[in-house]
Write a protein that holds these residues in place. Structure first.
Motif, PDB file in Angstrom:
ATOM      1  N   LYS A 198      34.852  45.506 -14.668  1.00 39.70           N
ATOM      2  CA  LYS A 198      36.139  46.048 -14.284  1.00 39.70           C
ATOM      3  C   LYS A 198      37.226  44.980 -14.283  1.00 39.70           C
ATOM      4  N   ILE A 199      38.410  45.415 -14.666  1.00 37.89           N
ATOM      5  CA  ILE A 199      39.581  44.544 -14.670  1.00 37.89           C
ATOM      6  C   ILE A 199      40.716  45.306 -13.996  1.00 37.89           C
ATOM      7  N   LEU A 200      41.259  44.717 -12.945  1.00 37.45           N
ATOM      8  CA  LEU A 200      42.418  45.285 -12.267  1.00 37.45           C
ATOM      9  C   LEU A 200      43.665  44.600 -12.807  1.00 37.45           C
ATOM     10  N   VAL A 201      44.546  45.373 -13.403  1.00 36.34           N
ATOM     11  CA  VAL A 201      45.790  44.811 -13.929  1.00 36.34           C
ATOM     12  C   VAL A 201      46.862  44.878 -12.849  1.00 36.34           C
ATOM     13  N   LEU A 202      47.762  43.939 -12.893  1.00 36.34           N
ATOM     14  CA  LEU A 202      48.808  43.870 -11.885  1.00 36.34           C
ATOM     15  C   LEU A 202      50.125  44.431 -12.407  1.00 36.34           C
TER      16      LEU A 202
END
Length: 60
Positions: free
Chosen positions: A49-53
């Motif tokens: 998972k990658i949380l983008v800002l």
């Protein structure tokens, strides 16, 4: 709207459906999202998972 639907995040229904329809191995898949529920759904199915800002991610 059905509150028990498996298709609303953080439940994994949409990811599981996509995996079935496109022959995906979710453990080799990356989910990119901008809210915590995206990350929880990815975690449930064993995806990276990658949380983008950007978007909502900037607020989380």
């Amino acid at each position: 709207m059905d509150g028990d639907c498996n298709c609303h995040k953080p439940k994994p229904g949409l990811l599981l459906k996509a995996a079935e329809e496109h022959s995906l191995d979710l453990t080799k898949t990356v989910v990119i999202g901008d809210v915590g529920s995206d990350m929880l759904a990815a975690e449930v199915v064993g995806a990276k998972k990658i949380l983008v800002l950007t978007g909502w991610g900037n607020r989380h």
